[in-house]
Scaffold this active site. Structure first.
Site, short mmCIF file in Angstrom:
data_model
loop_
_atom_site.label_atom_id
_atom_site.label_comp_id
_atom_site.label_asym_id
_atom_site.label_seq_id
_atom_site.Cartn_x
_atom_site.Cartn_y
_atom_site.Cartn_z
CD GLU A 122 -6.94 -14.00 0.11
OE1 GLU A 122 -7.30 -12.99 -0.95
OE2 GLU A 122 -6.20 -14.90 -0.44
CD GLU A 156 -8.91 -15.71 -4.40
OE1 GLU A 156 -8.36 -15.11 -5.36
OE2 GLU A 156 -9.39 -14.67 -3.41
CG HIS A 197 -2.65 -18.37 -3.11
ND1 HIS A 197 -3.15 -17.73 -1.80
CD2 HIS A 197 -2.64 -17.43 -3.79
CE1 HIS A 197 -3.76 -16.64 -1.96
NE2 HIS A 197 -3.53 -16.12 -3.36
CE1 TYR A 229 -8.53 -8.36 -0.98
CE2 TYR A 229 -9.69 -10.40 -1.58
CZ TYR A 229 -8.64 -9.77 -1.20
OH TYR A 229 -7.22 -10.41 -0.57
CG ASN A 248 -10.11 -15.56 0.00
OD1 ASN A 248 -10.21 -15.59 0.88
ND2 ASN A 248 -9.22 -16.07 -1.21
NE ARG A 267 -5.46 -18.58 3.21
CZ ARG A 267 -5.67 -17.86 1.99
NH1 ARG A 267 -6.26 -16.77 2.09
NH2 ARG A 267 -5.92 -18.84 0.90
C1 GBH Z 1 -6.97 -12.14 -4.00
O1 GBH Z 1 -8.15 -12.47 -5.02
C2 GBH Z 1 -5.99 -13.23 -4.12
O2 GBH Z 1 -6.13 -14.25 -3.52
C3 GBH Z 1 -4.65 -12.65 -3.67
O3 GBH Z 1 -3.46 -13.50 -4.00
C4 GBH Z 1 -4.33 -11.29 -4.06
O4 GBH Z 1 -3.14 -10.88 -3.83
C5 GBH Z 1 -5.55 -10.54 -3.66
O5 GBH Z 1 -6.80 -10.95 -4.10
C6 GBH Z 1 -5.51 -8.85 -4.14
O6 GBH Z 1 -5.88 -8.88 -5.53
O7 GBH Z 1 -8.44 -7.54 -12.73
O8 GBH Z 1 -10.45 -6.30 -13.09
O9 GBH Z 1 -10.14 -8.62 -13.94
C7 GBH Z 1 -9.15 -11.62 -4.99
C8 GBH Z 1 -10.06 -11.98 -5.97
C9 GBH Z 1 -10.71 -11.63 -8.30
C10 GBH Z 1 -9.66 -9.84 -7.16
C11 GBH Z 1 -10.37 -11.14 -9.38
C12 GBH Z 1 -9.46 -9.14 -8.31
C13 GBH Z 1 -9.56 -9.28 -10.89
C14 GBH Z 1 -10.45 -7.99 -11.41
N1 GBH Z 1 -9.86 -11.22 -7.13
N2 GBH Z 1 -10.24 -9.52 -9.62
S1 GBH Z 1 -9.78 -7.57 -13.02
#
Ligand code: GBH
Length: 480
Positions: free
Chosen positions: A374, A164, A119, A308, A306, A74
């Site tokens: 993701e 996102e 992105h 996490y 996505n 991707r």
């Molecule tokens: C992804 O988003 C992105 O699509 C990707 O580009 C990136 O590299 C990857 O995350 C890893 O970070 O900083 O406490 O405000 C994931 C969703 C939403 C996760 C916002 C982090 C920020 C929390 N993201 N969140 S904070």
């Protein structure tokens, strides 16, 4: 065998995070180029001018892809590399040539590309005309999308329009911690999200009516979501707060596309109630779709998720008298102390949250085909090539995906690890490493070296391809 035979095993990257070549050939600047060069925006004022230099070192990325044994890769296109001012008036042929080579090299080694059109990196020229806040952006995005379908769609069969929209809208326009760094609380993010949905839908309809018959591909948008559950499962307020939180995150974009063509009622009601409470006199902050807008419902050929991490939810304090998304949403998120945090502060390790979320998606969004576009876990600080914890995270999370398929009947067709290699991690710069490959940013050759977690992932892929997928989870039965 616990995975379908043609299951997609991938890894992901994004243009601004890896390419570098920020001014190479005729590339136009994007909002991330601008943002990084303003003082105090990014960790240690770092930027993606060079990043992993994939613009020149694509061959090295391809070697990593081979080493992992991926079936899919991707990547995202840089809009401003293809169309320097964002419009189809000028096409940068060097940009076309670059992505053609990437796609052709992948295909000739039997790896299928999944391409994200957007992105986070809007051409600066379009930001200067109002960016995602301006309704015209949907038409411009649609032209860009059609240009890409036309130019690359003979070979690319999996498309993500926007990655996102939640992050773009909220972090970019409400919190201001992502480009373009706007902090217009309680208004801009809803407008940006609205125009992203309109843009996505226009592009999907273009594909559907002009390209689908011949190209036979599929188009979706990628939504990010944590797994959210009530802090106390027997408390009405916590349950309601969880519903509200889901509406403001996953629901904001998935509900219109997969369920009703409009925002969740809970979200609209909460925003309107807050407007009344503080005597806000402007127009409705959450825009309405009108008959001039493209139809939103049904504009996704699969569900791209996505995932996490996970959160527990209870009501917020509700004391804020101002206009902002936080007070509209009015929730507080807490972490379970049993979820370890080993990488970035926001990432609590909760593999079975993915299984629960997949089941929730099946039930809420009418059993769609799902790709996990993701999933990953970072390291911060002291470098560990033997990153056993991250290796374990992948193993356990992938096991949860197999349970979602086997036991819950979720139609998951693929899994993409984030990320192929360490890269420019937005506001965290190079301090946070999400790669399956280590990148030595102090080496002019930017050498890529496989981590233990990369090895683990490649073993999983090899095992499942051999039909052997036989590991046992050593973890005690979770209260999952
Ligand atoms: C992804 O988003 C992105 O699509 C990707 O580009 C990136 O590299 C990857 O995350 C890893 O970070 O900083 O406490 O405000 C994931 C969703 C939403 C996760 C916002 C982090 C920020 C929390 N993201 N969140 S904070």
């Amino acid at each position: 065998n616990m995975f379908p035979r043609d299951f997609a095993w991938g890894a992901g990257t994004a243009a601004y995070q890896i390419e570098g070549g920020s001014q190479a050939d005729l590339k136009g600047p994007s909002i991330w180029d601008t943002f990084c060069h303003e003082k105090g925006r990014v960790f240690e004022d770092q930027n993606g001018d060079v990043a992993c230099n994939s613009y020149e070192l694509w061959d090295k990325d391809l070697e990593c892809i081979h080493q992992l044994g991926l079936t899919h890769y991707r990547l995202s296109f840089s809009w401003a590399r293809l169309l320097p001012d964002g419009t189809t008036r000028h096409v940068n042929q060097k940009g076309v040539k670059y992505y053609n080579k990437v796609i052709d090299d992948l295909l000739s080694s039997n790896v299928s590309p999944m391409v994200t059109l957007y992105h986070f990196d809007l051409p600066q020229a379009l930001q200067d005309q109002g960016g995602w806040k301006s309704p015209i952006i949907a038409v411009l995005f649609d032209s860009y999308a059609k240009f890409c379908f036309q130019t690359f769609g003979d070979r690319v069969k999996l498309w993500i329009t926007i990655n996102e929209p939640y992050v773009c809208a909220k972090l970019g326009n409400e919190d201001g911690i992502h480009a373009p760094g706007i902090q217009e609380k309680g208004t801009a993010a809803y407008l940006v999200g609205h125009n992203m949905l309109r843009a996505h839908a226009m592009a999907w309809h273009s594909y559907d009516s002009v390209y689908r018959r011949e190209q036979k591909g599929e188009v979706s948008l990628a939504v990010n979501s944590d797994w959210l559950e009530p802090l106390r499962h027997d408390h009405e307020e916590d349950i309601a707060a969880t519903e509200r939180n889901r509406a403001f995150t996953l629901g904001w974009f998935a509900w219109p596309v997969f369920v009703t063509g409009d925002y969740p009622e809970i979200m609209r009601c909460a925003i309107e109630a807050q407007s009344i409470k503080v005597n806000y006199s402007g127009a409705s902050r959450l825009p309405r779709f009108t008959s001039d807008d493209p139809v939103i419902l049904g504009t996704a050929d699969f569900f791209a998720l996505n995932y996490y991490t996970s959160r527990k939810v209870k009501p917020g304090q509700g004391v804020e008298r101002n206009i902002c998304m936080k007070s509209d949403r009015n929730v507080e998120e807490v972490l379970d102390p049993s979820w370890p945090i080993c990488g970035v502060s926001w990432l609590a390790v909760m593999p079975c949250g993915l299984r629960k979320l997949l089941k929730y998606i099946k039930e809420t969004f009418n059993n769609p085909v799902v790709y996990v576009t993701e999933n990953g876990f970072s390291q911060v600080g002291m470098l560990q090539m033997e990153d056993i914890q991250r290796a374990g995270y992948y193993k356990e999370t992938i096991l949860e995906v197999s349970k979602a398929i086997q036991e819950d009947g979720v139609d998951v067709r693929g899994y993409f690890a984030w990320s192929l290699m360490d890269n420019f991690e937005w506001a965290d710069g190079f301090s946070v490493r999400f790669g399956l490959f280590h990148v030595d940013f102090s080496d002019p050759k930017l050498r890529r070296t496989m981590y233990r977690s990369g090895k683990e992932y490649s073993n999983i892929i090899a095992d499942t391809n051999n039909g052997a997928f036989l590991w046992q989870s050593k973890r005690k039965k979770e209260k999952c």
